[in-house]
Design an enzyme around this catalytic site. Structure first.
Site, PDB file in Angstrom:
ATOM      1  CB  CYS A 129      17.500 -18.447 -40.871  1.00  0.00           C
ATOM      2  SG  CYS A 129      17.208 -19.298 -42.450  1.00  0.00           S
TER       3      CYS A 129
ATOM      4  CB  CYS B 174      14.377 -17.900 -44.781  1.00  0.00           C
ATOM      5  SG  CYS B 174      14.100 -19.679 -44.597  1.00  0.00           S
TER       6      CYS B 174
ATOM      7  CG  HIS C  45      14.149 -22.888 -42.324  1.00  0.00           C
ATOM      8  ND1 HIS C  45      15.092 -21.918 -42.113  1.00  0.00           N
ATOM      9  CD2 HIS C  45      14.629 -24.002 -41.716  1.00  0.00           C
ATOM     10  CE1 HIS C  45      16.096 -22.415 -41.409  1.00  0.00           C
ATOM     11  NE2 HIS C  45      15.833 -23.684 -41.165  1.00  0.00           N
TER      12      HIS C  45
ATOM     13  CD  GLU D 197      10.791 -18.424 -42.274  1.00  0.00           C
ATOM     14  OE1 GLU D 197      10.912 -17.811 -41.202  1.00  0.00           O
ATOM     15  OE2 GLU D 197      11.214 -19.593 -42.426  1.00  0.00           O
TER      16      GLU D 197
END
Length: 157
Positions: free
Chosen positions: A106, A109, A78, A80
């Site tokens: 999410c 994260c 991801h 992040e």
């Protein structure tokens, strides 16, 4: 002279970072800001040294599986997480910083952001969970004391 505020400025940059994403399903960008300086950027895609998603590197993205399913076959990192991991890789402290992301992080994260010492998350596109999971998400965020707010993307000049 009319110029964007800090949030608009950083979110525009996060959207520009998303253009580098190699995920074939969704492009997400993130930046980490400390003291109004960008200290790290990240976009979603396959790990370094692994064939890009759009070149068939990710089995999930190469499939026709429905959105929200089969994440256990996805190898993309991801945006992040990539921003936090690249900061760590380069020895850049991010404790007390702000994470700007084009998509609401999410649950995973969010946990990583808390662990990394991010003090606030600013995002553009909302991705809410179903009721029970949303309660858990917000409960974790509040217990950790991490700020979170949404700002909608401002159109570039």
């Amino acid at each position: 002279m009319d110029r964007p505020g800090w949030d608009e400025y950083f979110m525009t940059i996060a959207h520009d970072v998303a253009c580098r994403a190699n995920c074939s399903r969704r492009k997400v960008g993130a930046i980490i800001v400390k003291g109004r300086s960008i200290v790290s950027t990240g976009y979603n895609g396959t790990p370094m040294g692994v064939r890009n998603c759009f070149d068939g590197g990710c089995l999930r993205c190469a499939s026709t599986v429905a959105s929200g399913q089969a994440y256990d076959t996805c190898i993309c990192v991801h945006a992040e997480a990539n921003a936090m991991l690249l900061a760590a890789r380069h020895g850049t402290a991010i404790d007390g910083s702000i994470l700007y992301s084009t998509l609401r992080p999410c649950f995973g994260c969010l946990k990583e952001s808390i662990q990394a010492g991010i003090k606030e998350i600013v995002y553009d596109v909302d991705m809410p969970y179903q009721d029970e999971l949303e309660e858990a998400y917000q409960g974790l965020r509040q217990e950790a004391g991490i700020g979170m707010r949404r700002i909608e993307r401002v159109t570039k000049p």
